[in-house]
Scaffold this motif. Structure first.
Motif, PDB file in Angstrom:
ATOM      1  N   VAL A   1       0.855  -1.182   0.000  1.00 38.28           N
ATOM      2  CA  VAL A   1       0.000   0.000   0.000  1.00 38.28           C
ATOM      3  C   VAL A   1       0.891   1.232   0.000  1.00 38.28           C
ATOM      4  O   VAL A   1       1.767   1.386   0.852  1.00 38.28           O
ATOM      5  CB  VAL A   1      -0.941   0.021   1.214  1.00 38.28           C
ATOM      6  CG1 VAL A   1      -1.743   1.326   1.233  1.00 38.28           C
ATOM      7  CG2 VAL A   1      -1.881  -1.179   1.182  1.00 38.28           C
TER       8      VAL A   1
ATOM      9  N   GLY B   1      -2.052   5.582  -0.636  1.00 38.37           N
ATOM     10  CA  GLY B   1      -3.464   5.267  -0.596  1.00 38.37           C
ATOM     11  C   GLY B   1      -3.908   4.266  -1.651  1.00 38.37           C
ATOM     12  O   GLY B   1      -5.088   3.925  -1.734  1.00 38.37           O
ATOM     13  N   GLU B   2      -2.935   3.760  -2.441  1.00 42.46           N
ATOM     14  CA  GLU B   2      -3.255   2.803  -3.491  1.00 42.46           C
ATOM     15  C   GLU B   2      -2.735   1.417  -3.131  1.00 42.46           C
ATOM     16  O   GLU B   2      -1.708   1.281  -2.451  1.00 42.46           O
ATOM     17  CB  GLU B   2      -2.641   3.249  -4.824  1.00 42.46           C
ATOM     18  CG  GLU B   2      -3.133   4.606  -5.310  1.00 42.46           C
ATOM     19  CD  GLU B   2      -4.608   4.612  -5.659  1.00 42.46           C
ATOM     20  OE1 GLU B   2      -5.114   3.547  -6.089  1.00 42.46           O
ATOM     21  OE2 GLU B   2      -5.256   5.668  -5.504  1.00 42.46           O
TER      22      GLU B   2
ATOM     23  N   VAL C   1      -6.603   1.901   4.406  1.00 46.39           N
ATOM     24  CA  VAL C   1      -6.871   1.661   2.987  1.00 46.39           C
ATOM     25  C   VAL C   1      -7.548   0.301   2.792  1.00 46.39           C
ATOM     26  O   VAL C   1      -8.535   0.180   2.056  1.00 46.39           O
ATOM     27  CB  VAL C   1      -5.567   1.716   2.168  1.00 46.39           C
ATOM     28  CG1 VAL C   1      -5.835   1.333   0.708  1.00 46.39           C
ATOM     29  CG2 VAL C   1      -4.950   3.109   2.238  1.00 46.39           C
TER      30      VAL C   1
ATOM     31  N   SER D   1     -11.808  -0.384   1.905  1.00 51.12           N
ATOM     32  CA  SER D   1     -12.077  -0.859   0.551  1.00 51.12           C
ATOM     33  C   SER D   1     -13.310  -1.759   0.548  1.00 51.12           C
ATOM     34  O   SER D   1     -13.281  -2.890   1.048  1.00 51.12           O
ATOM     35  CB  SER D   1     -10.872  -1.632   0.001  1.00 51.12           C
ATOM     36  OG  SER D   1     -11.167  -2.196  -1.261  1.00 51.12           O
TER      37      SER D   1
END
Length: 334
Positions: free
Chosen positions: A200, A203-204, A279, A283
């Protein structure tokens, strides 16, 4: 013969005797007494002869920082900007900071006149520059080599450092601890459980390819982990490979291993930092994944991205073993 002649004769005789004594001393003996001690080690580039104990040490390989720190090895210079705050060198203002690998100040190494440079990792590309800037220094590189057994490479590097710094016993302890942690995971893991590695960053969520992926990838080989998903041409990208969360969810891993890249950099703790836990938890696409529902998500130590030491892997492997053993015990009690 008068007294004056007798005196001059005596003085001359004394001088001749002293000269003969000086000439009769063994140069080889004198040389051996003052010669510096050395050790010969095998690193990634072959045989290296290191003067011991080294008087001016430079370290740039983030896989060695914690080991050197734990052993109390003083540094004259190093890639301090790459070190996480968990390494005490970051609090030592006497260490010349060579900067990050993106904006290095390589010329600063000249001022400390190193006799040993422990290079590698992100700084591996600068080996030739160090050879030019510090021609009298021995450069040693022990970062894990591609295509080799990763765990054995960690131990090899630790052994070499132990030989250089007269810490053979301490190096063996670290190697034994790694072996023990690996054995625990291997004993507790069942191939029936599929595994996904994630990084991670910003934030991705990025996908970690088995074997080749950054940090987590080698674990698939070490433990014989069953991949939940295998993407052709996976890379060792430091942010992981692009993949949709929907693809992750569709693979439905029973165990997810996560590295929070930002937590191990200067981004961690900053105003824009989003923890990996947030994060993953936020999800929606992952909420029905088996690993999420059963609580089988495990995070590498926060500083892992910039502290890939043998201690870091041992710590994580033991945490992974704790989780697997707990799950096995829970299953038995049902």
């Amino acid at each position: 013969m008068n007294a004056s002649r007798l005196y001059r004769g005596a003085v001359l005789g004394t001088l001749v005797a002293l000269a003969l004594t000086a000439c009769s001393s063994d140069p080889a003996t004198e040389s051996s007494d003052t010669a510096a001690a050395t050790v010969t080690v095998e690193d990634n580039f072959g045989t290296q002869t290191v003067t011991v104990p080294p008087k001016s040490v430079v370290a740039t390989d983030n896989g060695t920082f914690e080991t050197l720190d734990t052993w109390g090895v003083p540094l004259a210079a190093g890639a301090v900007s790459l070190m996480p705050k968990t390494i005490s060198y970051t609090e030592d203002d006497s260490i010349v900071d060579l900067g990050s690998h993106r904006e290095p100040n390589l010329e600063a190494v000249v001022a400390v006149e190193p006799d040993l440079i422990i290079n590698g990792g992100r700084y591996a590309q600068f080996r030739e520059q160090f050879e030019e800037l510090a021609p009298d220094a021995t450069i040693v590189e022990v970062a894990p080599r591609d295509g080799e057994d990763f765990a054995e490479e960690l131990k090899r590097g630790t052994t070499v450092l132990g030989e250089i710094f007269a810490k053979e016993a301490e190096a063996q302890e670290l190697n034994d601890a790694l072996d023990a942690s690996i054995a625990r995971v291997q004993a507790a893991y069942s191939p029936d459980q599929s595994v996904m590695g994630l990084i991670v960053s910003g934030g991705e969520i990025g996908y970690v390819a088995p074997s080749t992926g950054r940090t987590i990838g080698p674990m698939f080989d070490i433990f014989g982990l069953t991949p939940a998903l295998e993407v052709p041409e996976g890379t060792d990208n430091h942010q992981g490979d692009d993949i949709s969360v929907e693809a992750i969810a569709a693979s439905n891993p029973g165990l997810i291993i996560v590295m929070d890249r930002d937590a191990g950099t200067s981004t961690g703790g900053g105003p824009d930092y989003v923890p990996a836990t947030t994060v993953i938890n936020d999800s929606q696409a992952l909420q029905n994944v088996k690993a999420v529902q059963e609580g089988n998500i495990i995070y590498l130590p926060a500083d892992t991205y910039t502290n890939e030491s043998i201690q870091t892997y041992t710590e994580f492997f033991n945490s992974l073993a704790d989780l697997l053993e707990k799950n096995a015990q829970t299953a038995e009690n049902k």
